[in-house]
Design an enzyme around this catalytic site. Structure first.
Site: not given
Length: 155
Positions: A52, A54, A82, A85
């Site tokens: 992801h 991040e 999320c 993350c």
């Protein structure tokens, strides 16, 4: 200045879609007014569900800073993080996170994390994913060794 960094996070998220590299997410990490790390969602191009924006930005910043923590850093991300993350962000210990889209807005375009939030809130025995503690005998137990180790780097 915050707006400038958020625009940058949105730009790299936008370019990520244009270049067909992954999802519509971008993140930048800033320390003392300078970008020290950036990342986009590359889950589908790397076949890595943890890739992801991040997480990629955290990895980039930590490598660039030669540190496993983001002390005095700020994260600017195109979307509210999320659960995965968010956990990584807490471990990295930045001083702030700024996001553009909400998790509700993400759900409307197909990125709905509510199931994960709901599952995390349950007791381990109640989750849909089987999670069971296994007890066994072993002479290679990491926790006792960790406790005895004197030259460890605690984090």
């Amino acid at each position: 200045m915050k707006e400038e960094f958020m625009k940058y996070a949105l730009e790299i998220a936008y370019e990520n879609i244009v270049n067909n590299n992954g999802g519509p997410f971008g993140a930048v990490i800033v320390k003392e007014g300078k970008v020290v790390g950036k990342g986009t969602n590359v889950v589908t191009t790397t076949n890595d569900p943890s890739a992801h924006a991040e997480i990629c930005a955290i990895r980039d910043a930590c490598q660039n800073l030669n540190d496993y923590q983001l002390t005095n850093c700020e994260i600017y991300t195109s979307c509210e993080p999320c659960p995965m993350c968010l956990g990584a962000i807490y471990w990295a210990r930045p001083k702030a996170v700024y996001y553009f889209n909400t998790r509700e807005e993400a759900a409307k375009v197909g990125f709905d994390d509510q199931y994960i939030y709901d599952q995390i809130a349950l007791n381990v025995e109640e989750r849909n994913l089987i999670m069971k503690k296994l007890d066994l005998s072993s002479d290679k137990l990491p926790f006792p060794l960790w406790e005895e180790t004197t030259d460890k780097v605690e984090y």
